[in-house]
Design a protein around this motif. Structure first.
Motif, PDB file in Angstrom:
ATOM      1  N   HIS A   1      39.657  37.010  31.763  1.00  0.00           N
ATOM      2  CA  HIS A   1      39.077  36.532  30.508  1.00  0.00           C
ATOM      3  C   HIS A   1      39.548  35.126  30.181  1.00  0.00           C
ATOM      4  O   HIS A   1      38.751  34.269  29.765  1.00  0.00           O
ATOM      5  CB  HIS A   1      39.450  37.502  29.381  1.00  0.00           C
ATOM      6  N   ARG A   2      40.824  34.848  30.387  1.00  0.00           N
ATOM      7  CA  ARG A   2      41.355  33.516  30.082  1.00  0.00           C
ATOM      8  C   ARG A   2      40.746  32.436  30.963  1.00  0.00           C
ATOM      9  O   ARG A   2      40.613  31.285  30.539  1.00  0.00           O
ATOM     10  CB  ARG A   2      42.874  33.513  30.223  1.00  0.00           C
TER      11      ARG A   2
ATOM     12  N   PRO B   1      34.554  45.600  27.943  1.00  0.00           N
ATOM     13  CA  PRO B   1      35.614  44.583  28.066  1.00  0.00           C
ATOM     14  C   PRO B   1      35.580  43.837  29.395  1.00  0.00           C
ATOM     15  O   PRO B   1      35.829  42.628  29.443  1.00  0.00           O
ATOM     16  CB  PRO B   1      36.906  45.406  27.936  1.00  0.00           C
TER      17      PRO B   1
ATOM     18  N   ALA C   1      34.977  39.781  29.939  1.00  0.00           N
ATOM     19  CA  ALA C   1      35.940  38.959  30.670  1.00  0.00           C
ATOM     20  C   ALA C   1      35.263  38.035  31.664  1.00  0.00           C
ATOM     21  O   ALA C   1      35.823  36.995  32.043  1.00  0.00           O
ATOM     22  CB  ALA C   1      36.948  39.854  31.390  1.00  0.00           C
TER      23      ALA C   1
ATOM     24  N   LYS D   1      42.440  42.161  33.414  1.00  0.00           N
ATOM     25  CA  LYS D   1      41.320  41.866  32.520  1.00  0.00           C
ATOM     26  C   LYS D   1      41.610  40.628  31.676  1.00  0.00           C
ATOM     27  O   LYS D   1      40.742  39.750  31.512  1.00  0.00           O
ATOM     28  CB  LYS D   1      41.067  43.086  31.640  1.00  0.00           C
ATOM     29  N   GLY D   2      42.836  40.530  31.174  1.00  0.00           N
ATOM     30  CA  GLY D   2      43.211  39.377  30.362  1.00  0.00           C
ATOM     31  C   GLY D   2      43.232  38.084  31.154  1.00  0.00           C
ATOM     32  O   GLY D   2      42.805  37.036  30.660  1.00  0.00           O
TER      33      GLY D   2
ATOM     34  N   LEU E   1      40.059  42.909  24.115  1.00  0.00           N
ATOM     35  CA  LEU E   1      39.514  41.548  24.190  1.00  0.00           C
ATOM     36  C   LEU E   1      38.535  41.347  23.042  1.00  0.00           C
ATOM     37  O   LEU E   1      37.852  42.290  22.622  1.00  0.00           O
ATOM     38  CB  LEU E   1      38.761  41.324  25.508  1.00  0.00           C
TER      39      LEU E   1
END
Length: 359
Positions: A40-41, A77, A81, A36-37, A138
């Motif tokens: 998102h980035r 979330p 993302a 997920k991170g 997030l």
């Protein structure tokens, strides 16, 4: 690639079955912090030019996901993302309800449209509140869209909305009173100024009593007569609401739209709604100016549509059907192109172009 996948694979399956499968997949993604991170980035709006402040809330980008996809606030979330500047969940009712009988969701692929008569199917406000309390991992702006429970009579509608608002307003970055869905009998009757005034007044008191004073918006239908649009605009200003979302789906079937069997009733969204949604936005802007925030939704497909809505006076823009047809990178792609366009026009921020072509 996505268009080929959609037309050759996804479009061959029942629309609601695909929807539920997609929601479940996003719920799984929401539980995977590393993946997920990473998504998102790479996809979330990060350009400073896209940032905007509306009704006291800071948004990383002006394009958000409209209510209707994440009805139970289960995959916020994961949706954040994918590049949306904000996510609106719901419509959520005070009490759980199954919605209308199936089939109730239809694709109009030729017209890049959808017809739905879901009927506010959701697990209720208490269940949604439990999900909204969970850590998200997030940063994400979350709007909560609330509606009337179907079995509640109109005489008890205000109390029903208040019950829902008390549960959800403290957990929302903004709250939306939905009186414009065509799929709950009698709901649109609440849009008349005489019935809308006590409803908004009561819900506003709930929203104002939260720790952060939750902003309150109202969502209206595209099928209102111009005089009714003006009356709601005047009421919103009088009651000092924070915004108006325009518009919900339409019960009209514009000429040339191919309506499949079974889709004669229900709310139509997507490309055929584009012109009417834009006309309603322009009328609202002419009526209220910049005194309250306008959120435009209906027929938004690409960066040109977002740009046009901003110029016409919307501070925020929402999409849903355009995302279904545009694929998972849709929001991130529009935000990147919007940032490029802002610079090409010499604008330092989204705020610089809002209402530039408004009368």
């Amino acid at each position: 690639m996505y268009r080929l996948l959609f037309t050759q694979v996804l479009a061959r399956f029942d629309a609601e079955a695909v929807h539920h499968l997609t929601v479940r997949a996003f719920r799984v993604l929401a539980l995977l912090p590393l993946l997920k991170g990473l998504i998102h980035r790479s996809m979330a709006p990060r350009d400073p030019a896209l940032r905007i402040k509306a009704f006291g809330v800071h948004f990383p980008g002006p394009l958000g996901l409209a209510a209707g996809f994440d009805k139970d606030a289960g995959c916020v979330p994961a949706l954040a993302a994918l590049g949306f500047g904000f996510v609106e969940v719901g419509t959520i009712t005070a009490h759980a309800q199954p919605g209308n009988a199936r089939p109730r969701l239809f694709r109009l692929v030729r017209d890049r449209a959808i017809v739905n008569r879901m009927g506010f199917n959701n697990a209720g406000a208490h269940a949604a509140a439990a999900r909204l309390r969970r850590p998200r991992g997030l940063p994400v702006v979350v709007g909560v869209n609330i509606g009337k429970t179907k079995v509640v009579p109109e005489s008890e509608a205000v109390a029903d909305y208040v019950t829902c608002a008390k549960e959800l307003a403290p957990l929302a970055d903004y709250l939306v009173v939905n009186v414009s869905s065509p799929n709950t009998p009698g709901l649109r009757d609440l849009q008349t100024a005489g019935k809308l005034r006590p409803l908004l007044t009561e819900v506003k008191q709930v929203a104002a009593a939260t720790t952060r004073r939750t902003p309150l918006l109202v969502k209206i239908a595209p099928d209102l007569a111009d005089d009714d649009i003006d009356a709601i605009a005047d009421l919103a200003v009088e009651l000092e609401l924070d915004g108006i979302i325009a518009t919900n789906t339409t019960i009209e079937r514009p000429p040339g739209v191919h309506v499949p069997p079974g889709a004669e009733t229900g709310g139509l969204s997507g490309r055929p709604l584009k012109d009417r949604s834009l006309r309603v936005l322009r009328r609202l802007r002419a009526r209220v100016g910049d005194r309250i925030t306008l959120v435009s939704v209906g027929g938004v497909e690409d960066v040109d549509d977002v740009w046009e809505r901003l110029l016409a006076g919307a501070s925020l823009v929402q999409g849903y059907t355009g995302w279904i047809y545009g694929g998972p990178f849709w929001a991130a792609r529009i935000h990147r192109r919007l940032a490029m366009r802002l610079r090409r026009h010499g604008a330092k921020s989204v705020q610089d172009v809002i209402g530039r072509t408004a009368a």
